[in-house]
Design an enzyme around this catalytic site. Structure first.
Site, PDB file in Angstrom:
ATOM      1  N   LYS A  36       8.541 -17.677  10.583  1.00 45.67           N
ATOM      2  CA  LYS A  36       8.797 -18.443  12.222  1.00 45.67           C
ATOM      3  C   LYS A  36       9.582 -19.097  11.864  1.00 45.67           C
ATOM      4  CE  LYS A  36       4.597 -20.276  14.175  1.00 45.67           C
ATOM      5  NZ  LYS A  36       4.780 -21.006  14.767  1.00 45.67           N
ATOM      6  N   SER A  37       9.347 -20.436  10.951  1.00 46.93           N
ATOM      7  CA  SER A  37      10.320 -21.261  11.219  1.00 46.93           C
ATOM      8  C   SER A  37      11.792 -21.538  11.185  1.00 46.93           C
ATOM      9  CB  SER A  37      10.314 -22.602  10.712  1.00 46.93           C
ATOM     10  OG  SER A  37       8.878 -23.276  11.127  1.00 46.93           O
ATOM     11  N   ARG A  41      14.793 -20.720  13.826  1.00 48.39           N
ATOM     12  CA  ARG A  41      16.123 -21.062  13.425  1.00 48.39           C
ATOM     13  C   ARG A  41      17.413 -19.760  13.411  1.00 48.39           C
ATOM     14  NH1 ARG A  41      12.394 -24.141  12.885  1.00 48.39           N
ATOM     15  NH2 ARG A  41      12.208 -26.661  12.013  1.00 48.39           N
ATOM     16  N   SER A 183       8.045 -34.740  11.686  1.00 51.82           N
ATOM     17  CA  SER A 183       7.771 -33.919  12.759  1.00 51.82           C
ATOM     18  C   SER A 183       9.486 -33.046  12.639  1.00 51.82           C
ATOM     19  CB  SER A 183       6.859 -33.682  14.348  1.00 51.82           C
ATOM     20  OG  SER A 183       7.704 -33.095  15.271  1.00 51.82           O
ATOM     21  N   GLN A 185       9.946 -30.652  14.228  1.00 48.86           N
ATOM     22  CA  GLN A 185       9.976 -30.570  15.782  1.00 48.86           C
ATOM     23  C   GLN A 185      11.186 -31.463  15.916  1.00 48.86           C
ATOM     24  OE1 GLN A 185       6.643 -28.441  17.791  1.00 48.86           O
ATOM     25  NE2 GLN A 185       6.821 -26.607  16.294  1.00 48.86           N
ATOM     26  N   ASP A 336       0.080 -26.581   9.189  1.00 51.90           N
ATOM     27  CA  ASP A 336      -0.306 -25.518   9.814  1.00 51.90           C
ATOM     28  C   ASP A 336      -1.637 -25.064   9.433  1.00 51.90           C
ATOM     29  OD1 ASP A 336       0.977 -25.853  12.556  1.00 51.90           O
ATOM     30  OD2 ASP A 336       2.600 -24.091  11.240  1.00 51.90           O
ATOM     31  N   LYS A 363      -1.376 -29.080  18.816  1.00 50.33           N
ATOM     32  CA  LYS A 363      -0.959 -27.871  18.422  1.00 50.33           C
ATOM     33  C   LYS A 363      -0.810 -27.694  19.456  1.00 50.33           C
ATOM     34  CE  LYS A 363       1.562 -29.599  14.441  1.00 50.33           C
ATOM     35  NZ  LYS A 363       2.489 -29.786  14.568  1.00 50.33           N
ATOM     36  N   ARG A 367      -6.228 -28.979  17.526  1.00 46.38           N
ATOM     37  CA  ARG A 367      -6.934 -28.227  16.416  1.00 46.38           C
ATOM     38  C   ARG A 367      -8.316 -28.728  15.832  1.00 46.38           C
ATOM     39  NH1 ARG A 367      -1.894 -25.017  14.279  1.00 46.38           N
ATOM     40  NH2 ARG A 367      -1.139 -23.331  15.398  1.00 46.38           N
ATOM     41  N   ARG A 410      -4.010 -19.607  15.306  1.00 49.76           N
ATOM     42  CA  ARG A 410      -4.046 -20.195  13.647  1.00 49.76           C
ATOM     43  C   ARG A 410      -6.313 -20.628  14.130  1.00 49.76           C
ATOM     44  NH1 ARG A 410       0.423 -19.874  11.360  1.00 49.76           N
ATOM     45  NH2 ARG A 410       2.481 -20.866  11.958  1.00 49.76           N
TER      46      ARG A 410
HETATM   47  C1  S3P Z   1       7.288 -26.143  12.815  1.00 52.53           C
HETATM   48  C2  S3P Z   1       7.231 -27.744  12.420  1.00 52.53           C
HETATM   49  C3  S3P Z   1       5.535 -28.340  12.548  1.00 52.53           C
HETATM   50  C4  S3P Z   1       4.526 -26.612  12.742  1.00 52.53           C
HETATM   51  C5  S3P Z   1       5.157 -25.780  13.722  1.00 52.53           C
HETATM   52  C6  S3P Z   1       6.294 -25.371  13.128  1.00 52.53           C
HETATM   53  C7  S3P Z   1       8.727 -26.220  13.192  1.00 52.53           C
HETATM   54  O1  S3P Z   1       5.331 -28.586  13.539  1.00 52.53           O
HETATM   55  O2  S3P Z   1       3.205 -27.419  12.949  1.00 52.53           O
HETATM   56  O3  S3P Z   1       4.239 -24.545  13.622  1.00 52.53           O
HETATM   57  O4  S3P Z   1       9.303 -24.893  12.687  1.00 52.53           O
HETATM   58  O5  S3P Z   1       9.622 -27.102  13.086  1.00 52.53           O
HETATM   59  P1  S3P Z   1       5.725 -30.434  13.860  1.00 52.53           P
HETATM   60  O6  S3P Z   1       7.196 -30.167  13.305  1.00 52.53           O
HETATM   61  O7  S3P Z   1       5.779 -30.798  15.841  1.00 52.53           O
HETATM   62  O8  S3P Z   1       4.491 -31.293  13.221  1.00 52.53           O
END
Ligand code: S3P
Length: 455
Positions: A36-37, A41, A183, A185, A336, A363, A367, A410
């Site tokens: 997914k990440s 991107r 994080s 993100q 996750d 999340k 969670r 999840r």
């Molecule tokens: C992700 C970062 C994680 C993760 C999310 C995907 C990403 O979050 O929990 O499912 O793709 O950068 P955080 O970076 O906020 O921990």
């Protein structure tokens, strides 16, 4: 819940209950969907490069499809050309156009947060929105560094939550940002914004989070420096205003999705399952480390490099697990995976202490609370001490509970896994959100012999 808010808001689908019960051992060979990440991107970088980026193995889950739509709304050409095969024709850094309507990220924090950073370096105004779960999640952690760079937060709901409207300045300022939370993100949003700023933008984290953004920046020709920081941290520095060059991307299988058949195979006695081509990036493999410490029989076969990431086939066999202590500094590499680790810990003998889980509270659901409730209704003894979750495993789980999933994919998948080895059936109130990250979860698990019923 305000009915009108959710119903008018993307026509939220009605809840679909499901349940899982113990059948025989799980057997077979499977491939879980693309990461997914990396998928988010791939689309975002494709949209920022000039020319055509070809992607294979893209996760075609709702979260990523929403990112694809948002990239198109900002002017990129995004086209599906086959199963997981996509082409993106990007507009270049600073070339995004004002979208006609609010960008809707559905359930996806990654999509919304990364694209806030992506938009920051463009002199346009865009509104970011999402479903009821995403509207509850903190966005100030992104808005604060973006405001430091000169982005105007035109509007935001209380507490800096979605819907949020941002206006990019003519000239964005680079920053050296010390992130208060590890994080990916936050790091990615600042780096994506930094693409549009002159000079160097850096992000420092006390613990290293997943590094897919840094890797992809390099893959697309940007200049990135990564240095160690303290014991577990890193500083990433990007030179702004590069020209991103399209580069092909092969998306490896998602370790966070692999976690479900993996834990299922460990807890269902006699199982023997192979999960193919799973990404083995060390910043994503905390669950593997932990499950092996618990006595899990997991072999990595044929470790190889695909599309710049190391991948391997995981052979997993039913195992007698024992409780362990999971250190807080491991959290970013398995953030996750705690819900499904808690399920594994429920079947283990002894105490598992998972430390430093504060981020789990923000999340797709809280969670920590959702997992604790799910354990409780299925007869598992647990404690929460500060940010730690402690599970007292006795080698078996009573089951029989109905788990509230709180719009969280999840939580749904974790407790269905629990049902596959519990003494009584485990039910969940809603399976629909599984489509955000793992649309084929039910058929894939059934193919291994899992007894999952969907109402
Ligand atoms: C992700 C970062 C994680 C993760 C999310 C995907 C990403 O979050 O929990 O499912 O793709 O950068 P955080 O970076 O906020 O921990």
């Amino acid at each position: 819940m305000s009915q009108s808010a959710t119903a008018s808001h993307h026509g939220a689908a009605p809840a679909v209950p499901a349940n899982a019960s113990a059948t025989g051992p799980l057997k077979g060979r499977v491939r879980v969907p693309g990461d997914k990440s990396v998928s988010h991107r791939a689309l975002i970088f494709g949209a920022l490069a000039i020319g055509e980026t070809r992607i294979s193995g893209l996760l075609e889950g709702e979260d990523v499809l929403n990112t694809a739509k948002a990239c198109a709304a900002l002017g990129a050409q995004v086209e599906r050309v086959g199963d997981g095969a996509w082409r993106v024709n990007g507009v270049g850094i600073g070339g995004l156009r004002t979208p006609d309507a609010p960008l809707d990220f559905g359930n996806s924090g990654t999509g919304a947060r990364l694209m806030m950073g992506m938009v920051a370096g463009n002199p346009i105004t865009a509104t970011f929105d999402g479903d009821a779960s995403l509207r509850r999640r903190p966005m100030k952690r992104i808005l604060d560094p973006l405001a430091m760079m000169g982005v105007q937060v035109v509007e935001a709901a209380e507490g800096g939550r979605l819907p949020v409207t941002l206006k990019g300045p003519r000239d964005l300022a680079p920053i050296a940002y010390e992130s208060p939370v590890a994080s990916a993100q936050i790091k990615s949003a600042v780096l994506l914004a930094g693409l549009g700023a002159p000079g160097e933008t850096s992000v420092t984290e006390k613990e290293a989070s997943r590094d897919h953004t840094e890797r992809m920046l390099t893959h697309f020709g940007a200049e990135v420096r990564v240095e160690p920081f303290g014991t577990h941290g890193r500083r990433v520095t990007l030179r702004g205003r590069p020209e991103l060059k399209p580069a092909p991307i092969h998306v490896p299988a998602d370790p966070s999705s692999a976690a479900f058949p993996l834990v299922a195979a460990l807890v269902v006695p006699g199982s023997d399952v192979i999960i193919e081509g799973v990404m083995m990036n060390p910043l994503r493999t905390g669950l593997l480390t932990t499950l092996r410490e618990m006595g899990g029989d997991i072999e990595v076969l044929d470790e190889r490099t695909e599309g710049g990431e190391s991948v391997g086939d995981l052979r997993v066999r039913g195992s007698a697990l024992r409780g362990v202590e999971v250190p807080p500094e491991r959290a970013p590499s398995m953030i996750d995976e705690y819900p499904v680790l808690a399920v594994a810990a429920s079947f283990a003998q002894g105490t598992t202490r998972m430390r430093g889980l504060s981020e789990l509270r923000v999340k797709e659901s809280d969670r920590l609370a959702a997992v604790a409730d799910g354990l409780g209704v299925n007869g598992v003894t647990y404690f929460i001490e500060g940010d730690d979750l402690i599970v007292e495993g006795i080698g078996r789980v009573a089951g029989g509970g109905l788990v509230a999933t709180h719009m969280d994919h999840r939580i749904a998948m974790s407790f269905l896994v629990m049902g596959l080895a519990a003494e009584k059936q485990v039910a969940i109130d809603d399976i629909t959100f599984v489509a955000t990250s793992f649309p084929a979860f039910v058929p894939l698990m059934r193919g291994l012999g899992a007894g999952i019923e969907v109402a």
